[in-house]
Design a protein around this motif. Structure first.
Motif, mmCIF file in Angstrom:
data_model
loop_
_atom_site.group_PDB
_atom_site.id
_atom_site.type_symbol
_atom_site.label_atom_id
_atom_site.label_comp_id
_atom_site.label_asym_id
_atom_site.label_seq_id
_atom_site.Cartn_x
_atom_site.Cartn_y
_atom_site.Cartn_z
ATOM 1 N N GLU A 46 0.851 -1.187 0.000
ATOM 2 C CA GLU A 46 0.000 0.000 0.000
ATOM 3 C C GLU A 46 0.878 1.225 0.000
ATOM 4 O O GLU A 46 1.834 1.331 0.781
ATOM 5 C CB GLU A 46 -0.903 0.003 1.237
ATOM 6 N N GLY A 47 0.597 2.188 -0.885
ATOM 7 C CA GLY A 47 1.434 3.369 -1.011
ATOM 8 C C GLY A 47 2.544 3.129 -2.020
ATOM 9 O O GLY A 47 2.397 2.330 -2.955
ATOM 10 N N PRO A 48 3.694 3.789 -1.838
ATOM 11 C CA PRO A 48 4.796 3.628 -2.786
ATOM 12 C C PRO A 48 5.211 2.167 -2.924
ATOM 13 O O PRO A 48 5.191 1.412 -1.945
ATOM 14 C CB PRO A 48 5.923 4.464 -2.168
ATOM 15 N N PRO A 49 5.563 1.726 -4.128
ATOM 16 C CA PRO A 49 5.980 0.330 -4.312
ATOM 17 C C PRO A 49 7.300 0.035 -3.610
ATOM 18 O O PRO A 49 8.028 0.946 -3.206
ATOM 19 C CB PRO A 49 6.126 0.202 -5.830
ATOM 20 N N LEU A 50 7.582 -1.240 -3.450
ATOM 21 C CA LEU A 50 8.863 -1.664 -2.928
ATOM 22 C C LEU A 50 9.872 -1.779 -4.063
ATOM 23 O O LEU A 50 9.516 -2.099 -5.201
ATOM 24 C CB LEU A 50 8.752 -3.016 -2.236
ATOM 25 N N VAL A 51 11.126 -1.530 -3.716
ATOM 26 C CA VAL A 51 12.228 -1.734 -4.660
ATOM 27 C C VAL A 51 13.125 -2.818 -4.081
ATOM 28 O O VAL A 51 13.603 -2.702 -2.951
ATOM 29 C CB VAL A 51 13.025 -0.440 -4.894
ATOM 30 N N VAL A 52 13.339 -3.869 -4.841
ATOM 31 C CA VAL A 52 14.191 -4.984 -4.441
ATOM 32 C C VAL A 52 15.379 -5.043 -5.386
ATOM 33 O O VAL A 52 15.209 -5.044 -6.603
ATOM 34 C CB VAL A 52 13.420 -6.320 -4.478
ATOM 35 N N THR A 53 16.590 -5.081 -4.821
ATOM 36 C CA THR A 53 17.795 -5.215 -5.644
ATOM 37 C C THR A 53 18.603 -6.407 -5.148
ATOM 38 O O THR A 53 18.603 -6.735 -3.960
ATOM 39 C CB THR A 53 18.664 -3.950 -5.605
ATOM 40 N N HIS A 54 19.304 -7.034 -6.081
ATOM 41 C CA HIS A 54 20.175 -8.175 -5.769
ATOM 42 C C HIS A 54 21.479 -7.943 -6.516
ATOM 43 O O HIS A 54 21.530 -8.022 -7.732
ATOM 44 C CB HIS A 54 19.513 -9.489 -6.201
ATOM 45 N N ASP A 55 22.509 -7.596 -5.748
ATOM 46 C CA ASP A 55 23.782 -7.201 -6.349
ATOM 47 C C ASP A 55 24.918 -7.908 -5.620
ATOM 48 O O ASP A 55 25.155 -7.643 -4.434
ATOM 49 C CB ASP A 55 23.945 -5.682 -6.261
ATOM 50 N N ALA A 56 25.631 -8.775 -6.333
ATOM 51 C CA ALA A 56 26.768 -9.518 -5.759
ATOM 52 C C ALA A 56 26.389 -10.220 -4.459
ATOM 53 O O ALA A 56 27.170 -10.274 -3.512
ATOM 54 C CB ALA A 56 27.949 -8.581 -5.533
ATOM 55 N N GLY A 57 25.182 -10.740 -4.406
ATOM 56 C CA GLY A 57 24.721 -11.460 -3.222
ATOM 57 C C GLY A 57 24.049 -10.598 -2.170
ATOM 58 O O GLY A 57 23.425 -11.129 -1.247
ATOM 59 N N MET A 58 24.153 -9.266 -2.270
ATOM 60 C CA MET A 58 23.503 -8.365 -1.316
ATOM 61 C C MET A 58 22.046 -8.152 -1.730
ATOM 62 O O MET A 58 21.769 -7.646 -2.823
ATOM 63 C CB MET A 58 24.219 -7.025 -1.268
ATOM 64 N N LEU A 59 21.115 -8.542 -0.866
ATOM 65 C CA LEU A 59 19.695 -8.370 -1.134
ATOM 66 C C LEU A 59 19.195 -7.165 -0.349
ATOM 67 O O LEU A 59 19.328 -7.106 0.877
ATOM 68 C CB LEU A 59 18.929 -9.628 -0.708
ATOM 69 N N THR A 60 18.627 -6.196 -1.067
ATOM 70 C CA THR A 60 18.158 -4.957 -0.455
ATOM 71 C C THR A 60 16.681 -4.768 -0.755
ATOM 72 O O THR A 60 16.244 -4.934 -1.894
ATOM 73 C CB THR A 60 18.950 -3.747 -0.982
ATOM 74 N N ILE A 61 15.923 -4.401 0.287
ATOM 75 C CA ILE A 61 14.487 -4.154 0.155
ATOM 76 C C ILE A 61 14.189 -2.793 0.771
ATOM 77 O O ILE A 61 14.566 -2.523 1.913
ATOM 78 C CB ILE A 61 13.663 -5.232 0.881
ATOM 79 N N THR A 62 13.520 -1.931 0.019
ATOM 80 C CA THR A 62 13.167 -0.616 0.551
ATOM 81 C C THR A 62 11.958 -0.085 -0.200
ATOM 82 O O THR A 62 11.475 -0.712 -1.163
ATOM 83 C CB THR A 62 14.348 0.360 0.432
ATOM 84 N N HIS A 63 11.439 1.040 0.238
ATOM 85 C CA HIS A 63 10.336 1.686 -0.463
ATOM 86 C C HIS A 63 10.888 2.593 -1.558
ATOM 87 O O HIS A 63 11.901 3.272 -1.364
ATOM 88 C CB HIS A 63 9.505 2.549 0.500
ATOM 89 N N GLU A 64 10.221 2.622 -2.695
ATOM 90 C CA GLU A 64 10.543 3.616 -3.708
ATOM 91 C C GLU A 64 10.159 4.992 -3.158
ATOM 92 O O GLU A 64 9.146 5.142 -2.494
ATOM 93 C CB GLU A 64 9.773 3.324 -5.000
ATOM 94 N N ARG A 65 10.999 5.984 -3.418
ATOM 95 C CA ARG A 65 10.770 7.328 -2.879
ATOM 96 C C ARG A 65 10.543 7.229 -1.370
ATOM 97 O O ARG A 65 9.493 7.597 -0.829
ATOM 98 C CB ARG A 65 9.580 8.007 -3.567
ATOM 99 N N LEU A 66 11.571 6.732 -0.675
ATOM 100 C CA LEU A 66 11.450 6.395 0.733
ATOM 101 C C LEU A 66 10.933 7.553 1.573
ATOM 102 O O LEU A 66 10.006 7.398 2.375
ATOM 103 C CB LEU A 66 12.808 5.919 1.267
ATOM 104 N N TRP A 67 11.525 8.739 1.432
ATOM 105 C CA TRP A 67 11.128 9.844 2.310
ATOM 106 C C TRP A 67 9.739 10.364 1.981
ATOM 107 O O TRP A 67 9.012 10.826 2.864
ATOM 108 C CB TRP A 67 12.160 10.970 2.236
#
Length: 273
Positions: A46-67
């Motif tokens: 709900e609200g801004p979508p999530l952004v998921v990245t996978h780079d060299a084994g590092m998995l990152t999850i955050t909100h798009e336009r976090l602030w």
């Protein structure tokens, strides 16, 4: 680097994950250690979508336009997601939460959590745990390693497990722990008005200092009572004295109890409301 923008229920699999970092404003995140292939399952967004990245084994999850999401949540409470992640047991986990709740189970590497008001549950986690909250509570069972906890009004409750070190600091938050101490283990608890209730095996070895300026001090161990000008202290040595157990409060009450070494039921000591 692989990148996904997620605004609806989605499941993703990954070839390998060496570290997880998740930032969530509201909702919930569950991190489950598994021998299966790493994956992420996103429920309602709900609200801004999530952004998921996978780079060299590092998995990152955050909100798009976090602030923007933070501001939207402050105004309308409309920025949340439900996320479940499976990772290898030795995967370090870093969680940054606003009001989202978190569950972490079975990991053996470092777990670092920062939370404003979200509550955190840890189950069977080993290694170093570092938890910082404002008002969020941390509940854990079966920990094995070290715990560092800092909070303003959030409570810490630990049941079972064996710790080499427990360091807890709180203003009005309460600290309750029923744990075993590793050889030479160390417990340091400091609060302003928060109550502290600890229970350790009767055979535990430690040099003990319980100090409170205005709160009551109760213990089942034979400790010497000392009256100072502005504080009272109960101090002494239990067992072989190999470890250290130190509790300091301004107005909080302190309770230290012993339990039989073969006690089959371990629960966090009850604290007065």
């Amino acid at each position: 680097m692989s990148r996904w923008t997620i605004d609806e229920p989605t499941t993703l699999d990954f070839d390998g994950v060496v570290a997880l970092r998740a930032t969530l404003i509201a909702g919930s995140v569950s991190v489950l250690a598994s021998d299966e292939r790493p994956s992420i399952m996103v429920g309602d967004v709900e609200g801004p979508p999530l952004v998921v990245t996978h780079d060299a084994g590092m998995l990152t999850i955050t909100h798009e336009r976090l602030w923007e999401g933070v501001l939207s949540w402050l105004r309308t409470q409309r920025c949340r997601a439900t996320v479940t992640v499976t990772v290898p047991r030795d995967c370090p986990v870093t969680l940054n939460l606003v009001s989202a709740d978190a569950v972490v189970t079975g990991t053996t590497a470092r777990t670092s959590i920062k939370s404003a008001s979200g509550d955190v549950t840890l189950d069977g986690v080993a290694g170093a745990v570092d938890a910082n909250t404002v008002s969020g509570a941390v509940e854990a069972q079966g920990l094995d390693g070290t715990v560092s906890f800092t909070s303003v009004s959030g409570d810490l409750s630990l049941a079972g497990g064996s710790l080499d070190r427990l360091a807890a600091r709180a203003v009005s938050g309460r600290v309750a722990a029923d744990i075993a101490l590793g050889g030479g283990g160390r417990v340091d608890v400091n609060t302003v008005s928060g109550e502290v209730a600890l229970r350790v095996p009767e055979s535990a070895g430690a040099r003990v200092t319980l100090n409170s300026a205005a709160g009551r001090i109760e213990t089942s161990f034979a400790l010497e009572e000392q009256e100072g000008l502005v504080a009272r202290t109960r101090a002494g040595e239990i067992g072989d004295g190999s470890g250290r157990l130190s509790v300091h409060t301004v107005s909080g009450a302190i309770t230290l109890l012993g339990r039989a070494d073969d006690a089959s039921e371990i629960t966090t000591p009850r604290m007065e409301k």
